[in-house]
Motif scaffolding. Structure first.
Motif, PDB file in Angstrom:
ATOM      1  N   PRO A 460       0.831  -1.210   0.000  1.00 29.81           N
ATOM      2  CA  PRO A 460       0.000   0.000   0.000  1.00 29.81           C
ATOM      3  C   PRO A 460       0.863   1.256   0.000  1.00 29.81           C
ATOM      4  N   TYR A 461       0.518   2.189  -0.851  1.00 25.46           N
ATOM      5  CA  TYR A 461       1.329   3.404  -0.946  1.00 25.46           C
ATOM      6  C   TYR A 461       0.476   4.667  -0.986  1.00 25.46           C
ATOM      7  N   THR A 462      -0.856   4.514  -0.999  1.00 24.79           N
ATOM      8  CA  THR A 462      -1.693   5.701  -1.122  1.00 24.79           C
ATOM      9  C   THR A 462      -2.999   5.513  -0.366  1.00 24.79           C
ATOM     10  N   GLY A 463      -3.489   6.618   0.194  1.00 29.87           N
ATOM     11  CA  GLY A 463      -4.804   6.643   0.798  1.00 29.87           C
ATOM     12  C   GLY A 463      -5.738   7.574   0.057  1.00 29.87           C
ATOM     13  N   ILE A 464      -5.321   8.032  -1.124  1.00 32.00           N
ATOM     14  CA  ILE A 464      -6.105   8.955  -1.935  1.00 32.00           C
ATOM     15  C   ILE A 464      -6.290   8.351  -3.326  1.00 32.00           C
ATOM     16  N   PRO A 465      -7.252   8.848  -4.109  1.00 32.67           N
ATOM     17  CA  PRO A 465      -7.399   8.360  -5.490  1.00 32.67           C
ATOM     18  C   PRO A 465      -6.149   8.669  -6.310  1.00 32.67           C
ATOM     19  N   VAL A 466      -5.805   7.749  -7.205  1.00 36.13           N
ATOM     20  CA  VAL A 466      -4.652   7.938  -8.076  1.00 36.13           C
ATOM     21  C   VAL A 466      -5.050   7.652  -9.523  1.00 36.13           C
ATOM     22  N   ILE A 467      -4.375   8.346 -10.411  1.00 34.41           N
ATOM     23  CA  ILE A 467      -4.427   8.035 -11.839  1.00 34.41           C
ATOM     24  C   ILE A 467      -3.001   7.711 -12.244  1.00 34.41           C
ATOM     25  N   GLU A 468      -2.769   6.476 -12.648  1.00 35.54           N
ATOM     26  CA  GLU A 468      -1.426   6.037 -13.016  1.00 35.54           C
ATOM     27  C   GLU A 468      -1.279   6.126 -14.531  1.00 35.54           C
ATOM     28  N   VAL A 469      -0.215   6.792 -14.951  1.00 31.51           N
ATOM     29  CA  VAL A 469      -0.016   7.117 -16.360  1.00 31.51           C
ATOM     30  C   VAL A 469       1.314   6.511 -16.820  1.00 31.51           C
ATOM     31  N   PRO A 470       1.331   5.760 -17.932  1.00 29.85           N
ATOM     32  CA  PRO A 470       2.610   5.254 -18.451  1.00 29.85           C
ATOM     33  C   PRO A 470       3.500   6.424 -18.877  1.00 29.85           C
ATOM     34  N   ALA A 471       4.469   6.746 -18.062  1.00 28.28           N
ATOM     35  CA  ALA A 471       5.296   7.930 -18.315  1.00 28.28           C
ATOM     36  C   ALA A 471       6.458   7.933 -17.345  1.00 28.28           C
ATOM     37  N   PHE A 472       7.418   8.824 -17.626  1.00 33.40           N
ATOM     38  CA  PHE A 472       8.503   9.094 -16.691  1.00 33.40           C
ATOM     39  C   PHE A 472       8.111  10.247 -15.779  1.00 33.40           C
ATOM     40  N   HIS A 473       8.941  10.497 -14.808  1.00 33.85           N
ATOM     41  CA  HIS A 473       8.656  11.528 -13.817  1.00 33.85           C
ATOM     42  C   HIS A 473       8.476  12.892 -14.484  1.00 33.85           C
ATOM     43  N   ALA A 474       7.396  13.579 -14.103  1.00 35.76           N
ATOM     44  CA  ALA A 474       7.122  14.958 -14.528  1.00 35.76           C
ATOM     45  C   ALA A 474       7.173  15.102 -16.048  1.00 35.76           C
ATOM     46  N   SER A 475       6.554  14.157 -16.755  1.00 37.00           N
ATOM     47  CA  SER A 475       6.637  14.212 -18.220  1.00 37.00           C
ATOM     48  C   SER A 475       5.287  14.122 -18.907  1.00 37.00           C
ATOM     49  N   PHE A 476       4.177  14.271 -18.182  1.00 34.70           N
ATOM     50  CA  PHE A 476       2.884  14.019 -18.813  1.00 34.70           C
ATOM     51  C   PHE A 476       1.853  15.109 -18.561  1.00 34.70           C
ATOM     52  N   LEU A 477       2.224  16.207 -17.895  1.00 32.19           N
ATOM     53  CA  LEU A 477       1.237  17.221 -17.528  1.00 32.19           C
ATOM     54  C   LEU A 477       0.597  17.879 -18.747  1.00 32.19           C
TER      55      LEU A 477
END
Length: 543
Positions: A460-477
């Motif tokens: 477990p790593y989150t207690g909030i909703p997440v959207i996981e995107v195939p991408a590298f760090h800070a590259s999809f905004l």
């Protein structure tokens, strides 16, 4: 001893050491680093990588650092000599154990010297939760592994290219350790030592085949060329090259430009919005297309409340200092528009926003959107440079040396003691356990690049909703889909889109992370420990 009997002894020795390590970790309830256990008898250099990460995290003085390194080298050299001797093919004359012991002790010392920078990069990945440190630490070792494996069995191993067979066994070793780490971590506590035993026995088979491939090559190319030293030097230069390539172009004035900055807000959005860029960003003072949208400035605001231009150096200040500047900018925008505030932060910007909400309950902020947040930073520690002792003191100075060399050959001037980085590791109990947790009265969501799966232990790593995107760090905004989802969330829609492969990637990456420093061991952290946290628990998120 017959070849078949020697193979059985090899499998027993290679399996016993991971079994013991896994059993100890299960006994003390230390879940996170169990994936490292199979590497205790891995083939060079992954065995040394295993040892150094433990030493780099778990020492609290120069004396324990030195003793830990010496013990790791001595034990590794002795164990490798035994494994090489047991794996020696019957058709090749076998040198005496004393000769193998001397050779492997020397190789253990040399490998520790070569692997130390990469183990330090893995340590850095646990400090700041950035996956590129994991890749930089692991990639060069994949290249040098077959070269070091040849050196451990014969005096001429530093010359010539390893055979294709040896390269193949070396790559299989990497795959086996990744899968074994995931299996060991995933097994229930009662089965963890058994799985570690099986993984260690597979290591024994790999030792058997690797030693054979190193001693009986079909043909050695470039047999007289000192290939190994050249390859090692090139591999050790890899972090320098990556850092140079990552440096922002000279003269950059604005490095954060999401679509919402250049377009009017949708009528369905009831908030005023502040956009928070990440580390090493810069801002030239341009106004947004919509007066309800503002850029957060790491330099503060002018007399009229407008965000000031800033350079990348401004992003290196502490998170507490940035959160204080954000508070002033939120107050100005809230008074001017009369609207509740939505914060959209990327990377460090997400951490600034999360710090602000930690310290200011009941603020005008009603929405937080985090893009590429640092989900589990602060898993290791090193004291500030003026300290004479403290957990990770030797590793801290190794990191300072590495960054010093990088700064000499690149346009960078980063250090491991930047106030931003110190914020993460000094206040680790919060950033490690609560970054991805709900905030009362605030709608929170995180957009995570899938690469973050290799940055932190599984589970477990989150207690909030997440959207996981195939991408590298800070590259999809700036992606159209992500931009639409941003507007949808600001308009009141509830979103969540986890990906199945995320958990698989977490498990495969778990073998290559540094073991976390337990919170209660560190006096700096102990008093900041959230209620209910235990000393050896893998995590108690949002407790």
């Amino acid at each position: 001893m017959s070849p078949s009997r020697r193979l059985l002894v090899l499998l027993a020795v290679a399996g016993a050491v991971p079994l013991v390590e896994a059993a100890i970790l299960v006994r003390i309830g230390f879940v996170s680093p169990r994936a490292l256990a199979p590497q205790a008898t891995a083939v060079w250099p992954y065995d040394t990588y295993h040892d150094l990460r433990w030493v780099f995290v778990y020492h609290n003085s120069w004396l324990t650092f030195a003793l830990g390194l010496l013990a790791a080298i001595a034990l590794r050299g002795a164990l490798s000599a035994i494994l090489v001797r047991l794996a020696w093919p019957a058709e090749v004359p076998r040198p005496p154990l004393g000769e193998l012991l001397r050779r492997n002790l020397g190789i253990a010392a040399l490998t520790a010297l070569i692997v130390a920078p990469f183990a330090a990069m893995s340590f850095a990945a646990s400090a700041v939760a950035l996956s590129w440190f994991v890749f930089v630490s692991l990639g060069p070792m994949i290249v040098i592994a077959p070269f070091l494996q040849r050196m451990s069995v014969g005096p001429g191993g530093w010359r010539g290219l390893p055979s294709a067979e040896l390269f193949g066994w070396s790559l299989l070793d990497l795959v086996v350790l990744s899968v074994a780490g995931g299996l060991v971590w995933s097994a229930g506590s009662g089965w963890t030592p058994v799985v570690a035993l099986g993984a260690g026995m597979v290591n024994g088979l790999l030792w058997n085949r690797t030693v054979r491939a190193a001693l009986i090559p079909q043909h050695v190319r470039l047999a007289r060329a000192p290939v190994t030293p050249i390859v090692v030097v090139l591999a050790m230069a890899a972090p320098l090259v990556v850092q140079i390539l990552q440096a922002p172009p000279t003269g950059t004035t604005d490095t954060f430009d999401p679509p919402i900055f250049d377009r009017p807000l949708a009528a369905s959005v009831p908030y005023a919005v502040i956009l928070l860029a990440g580390h090493d960003s810069a801002y030239d003072g341009r106004e947004a297309a919509d007066p309800r949208v503002r850029r957060f400035s790491y330099a503060g605001i002018d007399a009229d409340g407008r965000p000031l231009p800033y350079s990348s150096r401004s992003t290196r200040q502490s998170l507490t200092r940035s959160a204080l500047l954000l508070a002033a900018q939120i107050d100005v925008l809230h008074r001017r528009t009369g609207r509740p505030i939505a914060l959209i932060g990327e990377s460090e910007g997400a951490m600034v926003a999360r710090t602000y909400l930690r310290d200011r309950p009941g603020s005008p902020v009603q929405v937080l959107m985090m893009f590429s947040p640092l989900a589990r930073p602060g898993r290791v520690y090193y004291p500030p440079p003026e300290a004479n002792s403290g957990w990770g003191i030797g590793t801290g100075w190794l990191l300072r040396g590495l960054f010093g060399v990088i700064n000499l050959v690149s346009a960078s001037d980063h250090t491991p003691d930047e106030p931003f980085i110190r914020s993460l590791i000094d206040d680790a109990p919060f950033y490690r356990y609560r970054t991805m947790c709900p905030v009362p009265g605030v709608r929170v969501i995180a957009f995570l690049p899938t690469v973050t799966a290799v940055e932190a232990p599984p589970g477990p790593y989150t207690g909030i909703p997440v959207i996981e995107v195939p991408a590298f760090h800070a590259s999809f905004l700036g992606r159209a889909t992500v931009s639409n989802e941003m507007v949808d969330f600001l308009s009141g829609q509830n979103l969540e889109r986890p990906r199945r492969e995320y958990g698989v990637m977490q498990r495969l990456g778990s073998a290559w992370q540094a073991p976390p420093l337990t919170i209660t061991l560190n006096p700096v952290w102990r008093e900041r420990l959230p209620p209910g946290q235990g000393s050896f628990l893998q995590q108690r998120l949002c407790a």
